[in-house]
Design an enzyme around this catalytic site. Structure first.
Site, PDB file in Angstrom:
ATOM      1  N   LYS A  50      -0.120 -51.379  36.636  1.00 28.15           N
ATOM      2  CA  LYS A  50       1.091 -50.558  36.864  1.00 28.15           C
ATOM      3  C   LYS A  50       2.367 -51.367  36.707  1.00 28.15           C
ATOM      4  O   LYS A  50       3.325 -50.919  36.100  1.00 28.15           O
ATOM      5  CB  LYS A  50       1.020 -49.915  38.256  1.00 28.15           C
ATOM      6  CG  LYS A  50       1.799 -48.619  38.393  1.00 28.15           C
ATOM      7  CD  LYS A  50       1.629 -48.009  39.768  1.00 28.15           C
ATOM      8  CE  LYS A  50       0.376 -47.223  39.910  1.00 28.15           C
ATOM      9  NZ  LYS A  50       0.465 -45.841  39.370  1.00 28.15           N
ATOM     10  N   HIS A  97       7.202 -29.971  42.264  1.00 24.39           N
ATOM     11  CA  HIS A  97       5.829 -29.855  42.777  1.00 24.39           C
ATOM     12  C   HIS A  97       5.546 -28.395  43.111  1.00 24.39           C
ATOM     13  O   HIS A  97       6.372 -27.747  43.770  1.00 24.39           O
ATOM     14  CB  HIS A  97       5.665 -30.748  44.014  1.00 24.39           C
ATOM     15  CG  HIS A  97       4.285 -30.741  44.559  1.00 24.39           C
ATOM     16  ND1 HIS A  97       3.244 -31.451  43.990  1.00 24.39           N
ATOM     17  CD2 HIS A  97       3.754 -30.086  45.619  1.00 24.39           C
ATOM     18  CE1 HIS A  97       2.129 -31.214  44.681  1.00 24.39           C
ATOM     19  NE2 HIS A  97       2.396 -30.396  45.668  1.00 24.39           N
TER      20      HIS A  97
HETATM   21  N1  LIG Z   1       5.790 -42.715  43.876  1.00 28.38           N
HETATM   22  C1  LIG Z   1       5.557 -41.429  43.549  1.00 28.38           C
HETATM   23  N2  LIG Z   1       5.060 -41.135  42.331  1.00 28.38           N
HETATM   24  C2  LIG Z   1       4.835 -39.824  41.997  1.00 28.38           C
HETATM   25  C3  LIG Z   1       5.099 -38.790  42.914  1.00 28.38           C
HETATM   26  C4  LIG Z   1       5.622 -39.137  44.197  1.00 28.38           C
HETATM   27  O1  LIG Z   1       5.897 -38.275  45.046  1.00 28.38           O
HETATM   28  N3  LIG Z   1       5.830 -40.463  44.460  1.00 28.38           N
HETATM   29  N4  LIG Z   1       4.805 -37.472  42.583  1.00 28.38           N
HETATM   30  C5  LIG Z   1       3.779 -37.377  41.539  1.00 28.38           C
HETATM   31  C6  LIG Z   1       3.370 -36.076  41.060  1.00 28.38           C
HETATM   32  N5  LIG Z   1       2.121 -35.749  41.693  1.00 28.38           N
HETATM   33  C7  LIG Z   1       2.168 -34.604  42.442  1.00 28.38           C
HETATM   34  O2  LIG Z   1       3.240 -33.995  42.583  1.00 28.38           O
HETATM   35  C8  LIG Z   1       0.950 -36.552  41.599  1.00 28.38           C
HETATM   36  C9  LIG Z   1       0.607 -37.120  40.381  1.00 28.38           C
HETATM   37  C10 LIG Z   1      -0.550 -37.919  40.290  1.00 28.38           C
HETATM   38  C11 LIG Z   1      -1.365 -38.135  41.414  1.00 28.38           C
HETATM   39  C12 LIG Z   1      -2.569 -39.016  41.317  1.00 28.38           C
HETATM   40  O3  LIG Z   1      -3.368 -39.103  42.245  1.00 28.38           O
HETATM   41  N6  LIG Z   1      -2.688 -39.725  40.193  1.00 28.38           N
HETATM   42  C13 LIG Z   1      -3.799 -40.730  40.068  1.00 28.38           C
HETATM   43  C14 LIG Z   1      -4.359 -40.763  38.720  1.00 28.38           C
HETATM   44  C15 LIG Z   1      -3.335 -41.229  37.732  1.00 28.38           C
HETATM   45  C16 LIG Z   1      -3.929 -41.449  36.363  1.00 28.38           C
HETATM   46  O4  LIG Z   1      -5.155 -41.314  36.233  1.00 28.38           O
HETATM   47  O5  LIG Z   1      -3.123 -41.770  35.455  1.00 28.38           O
HETATM   48  C17 LIG Z   1      -3.223 -42.086  40.407  1.00 28.38           C
HETATM   49  O6  LIG Z   1      -2.119 -42.360  39.978  1.00 28.38           O
HETATM   50  O7  LIG Z   1      -3.951 -42.800  41.073  1.00 28.38           O
HETATM   51  C18 LIG Z   1      -1.013 -37.534  42.618  1.00 28.38           C
HETATM   52  C19 LIG Z   1       0.145 -36.759  42.713  1.00 28.38           C
HETATM   53  C20 LIG Z   1       4.223 -38.184  40.333  1.00 28.38           C
HETATM   54  N7  LIG Z   1       4.353 -39.524  40.752  1.00 28.38           N
HETATM   55  N1  LIG Z   2       1.501 -33.108  41.380  1.00 26.28           N
HETATM   56  C1  LIG Z   2       2.423 -32.803  40.346  1.00 26.28           C
HETATM   57  C2  LIG Z   2       2.171 -31.448  39.785  1.00 26.28           C
HETATM   58  O1  LIG Z   2       1.174 -30.799  40.082  1.00 26.28           O
HETATM   59  N2  LIG Z   2       3.113 -31.017  38.937  1.00 26.28           N
HETATM   60  C3  LIG Z   2       2.979 -29.745  38.286  1.00 26.28           C
HETATM   61  O2  LIG Z   2       2.405 -29.928  36.990  1.00 26.28           O
HETATM   62  C4  LIG Z   2       2.796 -28.807  36.200  1.00 26.28           C
HETATM   63  C5  LIG Z   2       3.218 -29.346  34.867  1.00 26.28           C
HETATM   64  O3  LIG Z   2       3.384 -28.280  33.994  1.00 26.28           O
HETATM   65  P1  LIG Z   2       4.168 -28.508  32.610  1.00 26.28           P
HETATM   66  O4  LIG Z   2       3.543 -29.708  31.932  1.00 26.28           O
HETATM   67  O5  LIG Z   2       3.934 -27.214  31.876  1.00 26.28           O
HETATM   68  O6  LIG Z   2       5.627 -28.731  32.947  1.00 26.28           O
HETATM   69  C6  LIG Z   2       3.970 -28.131  36.924  1.00 26.28           C
HETATM   70  O7  LIG Z   2       3.540 -26.907  37.491  1.00 26.28           O
HETATM   71  C7  LIG Z   2       4.332 -29.113  38.013  1.00 26.28           C
HETATM   72  O8  LIG Z   2       4.833 -28.504  39.183  1.00 26.28           O
END
Ligand SMILES: Nc1nc2c(c(=O)[nH]1)N[C@@H](CN(C=O)c1ccc(C(=O)N[C@@H](CCC(=O)O)C(=O)O)cc1)CN2
Ligand SMILES: NCC(=O)N[C@@H]1O[C@H](COP(=O)([O-])[O-])[C@@H](O)[C@H]1O
Length: 185
Positions: free
Chosen positions: A61, A105
């Site tokens: 990362k 979200h």
């Molecule tokens: N630091 C933050 N980063 C992100 C947030 C946040 O609030 N703080 N929001 C997310 C969006 N998201 C839900 O809204 C979300 C996206 C991804 C994951 C997740 O568990 N991802 C895994 C797998 C990733 C991969 O395989 O590439 C991981 O990263 O371990 C949970 C929630 C966007 N980022």
């Molecule tokens: N945890 C993050 C998450 O669930 N995000 C959600 O992914 C979708 C992306 O759609 P899009 O690619 O059509 O914009 C959206 O509905 C967004 O809220």
């Protein structure tokens, strides 16, 4: 005076990216799309709007985010809008863009954080869910909430019909929040 430049980070189908691009009088210029995986659909949308795309991966990362930050700075990006971006932003990115990274979200946080928020709410049998736009922090969906909009789950809803209505709310809410925030900058 030229507009602030922003980047959209996406991994999905790109409907929020498209809604932002279709917004008349957006308060910033979307100067870059960062796509987590080689998401053909959102990349095709970026090409349709002439927005440069940056698809990159790295073994860890910190390395990934250092390369991304170099690209963002080279592109003059001052704000980041996550839209279905499926990576957790780490300390490197958060430090560089602290207070300038938004996420949308599909639930009323703190309810149903993480992935599949719509499915979580649907299976939980709640009567109301919704959409949240928030700043991100080091946690997952724990950052300061900017705005929320409720969406009623109807008796005859399927998960798909609920998702459709939630995304209709997203597509008007995200551009509205972006404009409200950036017009005051
Ligand atoms: N630091 C933050 N980063 C992100 C947030 C946040 O609030 N703080 N929001 C997310 C969006 N998201 C839900 O809204 C979300 C996206 C991804 C994951 C997740 O568990 N991802 C895994 C797998 C990733 C991969 O395989 O590439 C991981 O990263 O371990 C949970 C929630 C966007 N980022
Ligand atoms: N945890 C993050 C998450 O669930 N995000 C959600 O992914 C979708 C992306 O759609 P899009 O690619 O059509 O914009 C959206 O509905 C967004 O809220």
């Amino acid at each position: 005076m030229s507009k602030l430049k922003a980047a959209v980070f996406a991994s999905g189908t790109g409907s929020n990216f498209e809604a932002i691009m279709e917004t008349k009088h957006l308060a910033c210029e979307i100067a870059l799309l960062v796509c987590d995986k080689a998401g053909a659909s959102v990349i095709a949308k970026a090409e349709k709007y002439g927005v440069p795309t940056f698809v990159f991966d790295a073994p860890d990362k910190a390395t990934y985010e250092k390369v991304i930050i170099d690209k963002l700075e080279e592109s003059g990006i001052s704000w980041i809008f996550l839209a279905g971006y499926m990576r957790i932003a780490g300390p490197t990115l958060l430090r560089s863009y602290e207070g300038r990274i938004l996420n949308i979200h599909p639930s009323l946080l703190p309810a149903f954080p993480g992935v599949d928020a719509i499915g979580q709410a649907f299976r939980a049998g709640v009567g109301t869910t919704g959409v949240t736009v928030h700043y991100i922090d080091e946690g997952i969906d724990t950052g300061p909430i900017i705005v929320q909009e409720k969406v009623t789950i109807l008796k005859d809803d399927t998960e798909e019909s609920l998702k459709k209505r939630i995304q209709q709310v997203e597509h008007q809410l995200y551009p509205k929040v972006i404009n409200q925030l950036l017009q005051s900058k």
